[in-house]
Design a protein around this motif. Structure first.
Motif, PDB file in Angstrom:
ATOM      1  N   TRP A  12       0.931  -1.334   0.007  1.00 32.21           N
ATOM      2  CA  TRP A  12       0.066  -0.153  -0.192  1.00 32.21           C
ATOM      3  C   TRP A  12       0.827   1.232   0.044  1.00 32.21           C
ATOM      4  O   TRP A  12       2.054   1.225   0.477  1.00 32.21           O
ATOM      5  N   GLU A  13       0.505   2.306  -0.728  1.00 32.59           N
ATOM      6  CA  GLU A  13       1.228   3.573  -0.754  1.00 32.59           C
ATOM      7  C   GLU A  13       0.317   4.535  -0.492  1.00 32.59           C
ATOM      8  O   GLU A  13      -0.821   4.702  -0.556  1.00 32.59           O
ATOM      9  N   VAL A  14       0.944   5.517   0.129  1.00 33.29           N
ATOM     10  CA  VAL A  14       0.350   6.908   0.469  1.00 33.29           C
ATOM     11  C   VAL A  14       0.239   7.759  -0.605  1.00 33.29           C
ATOM     12  O   VAL A  14       0.946   8.236  -1.454  1.00 33.29           O
ATOM     13  N   VAL A  15      -1.114   8.172  -0.799  1.00 35.38           N
ATOM     14  CA  VAL A  15      -1.115   9.085  -2.305  1.00 35.38           C
ATOM     15  C   VAL A  15      -1.659  10.321  -1.732  1.00 35.38           C
ATOM     16  O   VAL A  15      -1.696  11.486  -2.523  1.00 35.38           O
ATOM     17  N   PHE A  16      -1.975  10.688  -0.432  1.00 34.61           N
ATOM     18  CA  PHE A  16      -2.536  11.979   0.335  1.00 34.61           C
ATOM     19  C   PHE A  16      -2.291  12.212   1.489  1.00 34.61           C
ATOM     20  O   PHE A  16      -2.771  10.959   2.303  1.00 34.61           O
ATOM     21  N   ILE A  26     -13.604  12.578   1.849  1.00 35.50           N
ATOM     22  CA  ILE A  26     -13.981  12.821   0.574  1.00 35.50           C
ATOM     23  C   ILE A  26     -13.271  12.209  -0.632  1.00 35.50           C
ATOM     24  O   ILE A  26     -13.841  11.620  -1.415  1.00 35.50           O
ATOM     25  N   LEU A  27     -11.922  12.293  -0.638  1.00 30.48           N
ATOM     26  CA  LEU A  27     -10.988  11.548  -1.420  1.00 30.48           C
ATOM     27  C   LEU A  27     -11.170  10.163  -1.642  1.00 30.48           C
ATOM     28  O   LEU A  27     -11.284   9.519  -2.560  1.00 30.48           O
ATOM     29  N   ARG A  28     -11.298   9.492  -0.306  1.00 32.60           N
ATOM     30  CA  ARG A  28     -11.664   8.165  -0.291  1.00 32.60           C
ATOM     31  C   ARG A  28     -13.133   7.758  -1.076  1.00 32.60           C
ATOM     32  O   ARG A  28     -12.833   6.668  -1.705  1.00 32.60           O
ATOM     33  N   GLY A  29     -13.984   8.497  -0.867  1.00 30.71           N
ATOM     34  CA  GLY A  29     -15.268   8.166  -1.323  1.00 30.71           C
ATOM     35  C   GLY A  29     -15.151   8.472  -3.023  1.00 30.71           C
ATOM     36  O   GLY A  29     -15.656   7.661  -3.607  1.00 30.71           O
ATOM     37  N   LEU A  30     -14.351   9.477  -3.477  1.00 31.05           N
ATOM     38  CA  LEU A  30     -14.209   9.586  -4.919  1.00 31.05           C
ATOM     39  C   LEU A  30     -13.532   8.618  -5.305  1.00 31.05           C
ATOM     40  O   LEU A  30     -13.927   7.831  -6.287  1.00 31.05           O
ATOM     41  N   PHE A  64      -1.167   5.123  -9.653  1.00 32.26           N
ATOM     42  CA  PHE A  64      -1.013   6.114 -10.788  1.00 32.26           C
ATOM     43  C   PHE A  64      -2.612   6.544 -10.982  1.00 32.26           C
ATOM     44  O   PHE A  64      -2.772   7.654 -11.030  1.00 32.26           O
ATOM     45  N   SER A  65      -3.373   5.410 -11.232  1.00 35.57           N
ATOM     46  CA  SER A  65      -4.686   5.953 -11.251  1.00 35.57           C
ATOM     47  C   SER A  65      -5.452   6.866 -10.481  1.00 35.57           C
ATOM     48  O   SER A  65      -6.059   7.591 -10.538  1.00 35.57           O
ATOM     49  N   ALA A  66      -5.028   6.582  -9.062  1.00 37.22           N
ATOM     50  CA  ALA A  66      -5.484   7.135  -7.855  1.00 37.22           C
ATOM     51  C   ALA A  66      -5.138   8.869  -8.014  1.00 37.22           C
ATOM     52  O   ALA A  66      -5.836   9.643  -7.862  1.00 37.22           O
ATOM     53  N   LYS A  67      -3.827   8.898  -8.259  1.00 34.87           N
ATOM     54  CA  LYS A  67      -3.294  10.118  -8.381  1.00 34.87           C
ATOM     55  C   LYS A  67      -3.870  11.023  -9.623  1.00 34.87           C
ATOM     56  O   LYS A  67      -4.274  12.163  -9.246  1.00 34.87           O
ATOM     57  N   ILE A  69      -7.184  10.574 -10.802  1.00 34.50           N
ATOM     58  CA  ILE A  69      -8.492  11.078 -10.217  1.00 34.50           C
ATOM     59  C   ILE A  69      -8.375  12.202  -9.337  1.00 34.50           C
ATOM     60  O   ILE A  69      -9.307  13.123  -9.432  1.00 34.50           O
ATOM     61  N   MET A  70      -7.560  12.060  -8.584  1.00 31.32           N
ATOM     62  CA  MET A  70      -7.362  13.196  -7.499  1.00 31.32           C
ATOM     63  C   MET A  70      -7.112  14.451  -8.152  1.00 31.32           C
ATOM     64  O   MET A  70      -7.583  15.624  -7.761  1.00 31.32           O
ATOM     65  N   GLU A  71      -6.142  14.593  -8.804  1.00 25.27           N
ATOM     66  CA  GLU A  71      -5.673  15.594  -9.869  1.00 25.27           C
ATOM     67  C   GLU A  71      -7.108  16.097 -10.623  1.00 25.27           C
ATOM     68  O   GLU A  71      -7.034  17.458 -10.691  1.00 25.27           O
ATOM     69  N   ARG A  72      -7.435  15.369 -11.060  1.00 24.64           N
ATOM     70  CA  ARG A  72      -8.850  15.803 -11.836  1.00 24.64           C
ATOM     71  C   ARG A  72      -9.625  16.307 -11.093  1.00 24.64           C
ATOM     72  O   ARG A  72     -10.276  17.394 -11.420  1.00 24.64           O
ATOM     73  N   ALA A  73     -10.192  15.813 -10.088  1.00 27.03           N
ATOM     74  CA  ALA A  73     -11.044  16.316  -8.944  1.00 27.03           C
ATOM     75  C   ALA A  73     -10.413  17.663  -8.626  1.00 27.03           C
ATOM     76  O   ALA A  73     -11.386  18.682  -8.203  1.00 27.03           O
ATOM     77  N   GLU A  74      -9.188  17.997  -8.408  1.00 28.29           N
ATOM     78  CA  GLU A  74      -8.709  19.012  -8.013  1.00 28.29           C
ATOM     79  C   GLU A  74      -8.666  20.381  -8.777  1.00 28.29           C
ATOM     80  O   GLU A  74      -9.127  21.196  -8.506  1.00 28.29           O
ATOM     81  N   SER A  75      -8.308  19.819 -10.127  1.00 27.44           N
ATOM     82  CA  SER A  75      -8.837  20.656 -11.103  1.00 27.44           C
ATOM     83  C   SER A  75     -10.175  21.067 -11.575  1.00 27.44           C
ATOM     84  O   SER A  75     -10.597  22.270 -11.832  1.00 27.44           O
ATOM     85  N   ASP A  76     -11.241  20.359 -11.017  1.00 25.24           N
ATOM     86  CA  ASP A  76     -12.609  20.717 -11.288  1.00 25.24           C
ATOM     87  C   ASP A  76     -12.938  21.765 -10.288  1.00 25.24           C
ATOM     88  O   ASP A  76     -14.196  22.105 -10.344  1.00 25.24           O
ATOM     89  N   GLU A  77     -12.507  21.883  -9.020  1.00 22.65           N
ATOM     90  CA  GLU A  77     -12.944  22.710  -7.953  1.00 22.65           C
ATOM     91  C   GLU A  77     -12.891  24.274  -8.485  1.00 22.65           C
ATOM     92  O   GLU A  77     -12.437  24.677  -9.205  1.00 22.65           O
TER      93      GLU A  77
END
Length: 77
Positions: A12-16, A26-30, A64-67, A69-77
């Motif tokens: 397991w790796e830390v992504v955030f 919120i990110l875990r739910g996403l 890679f996929s998780a990062k 998704i999180m970047e895409r969500a951040e840019s949508d804010e």
């Protein structure tokens, strides 16, 4: 073939990291909505929440996929 200790599916790796539990939730739910298993590891001191962090972790193979998704969500804010 039996799993070896260095099998990537077991890592397991830390992504955030954050100091705010709600952000990790919120990110875990996403990530869950996208089919990526994620866990929250709360390393904050129970008496002094200013000490320690909250980590969001995903299986190594999904980092890679998780990062993305999180970047895409951040840019949508």
């Amino acid at each position: 073939m039996p799993s070896s200790p260095d099998d990537n599916s077991l890592r397991w790796e830390v992504v955030f990291t954050t100091n705010l539990l709600y952000k990790a939730e919120i990110l875990r739910g996403l990530l869950d909505e996208e089919g990526i298993q994620a866990v929250i590891v709360n390393k904050q001191d129970s008496s002094y929440i200013a000490f320690g962090e909250i980590e969001l972790m995903v299986p190594f193979d999904d980092v890679f996929s998780a990062k993305q998704i999180m970047e895409r969500a951040e840019s949508d804010e």
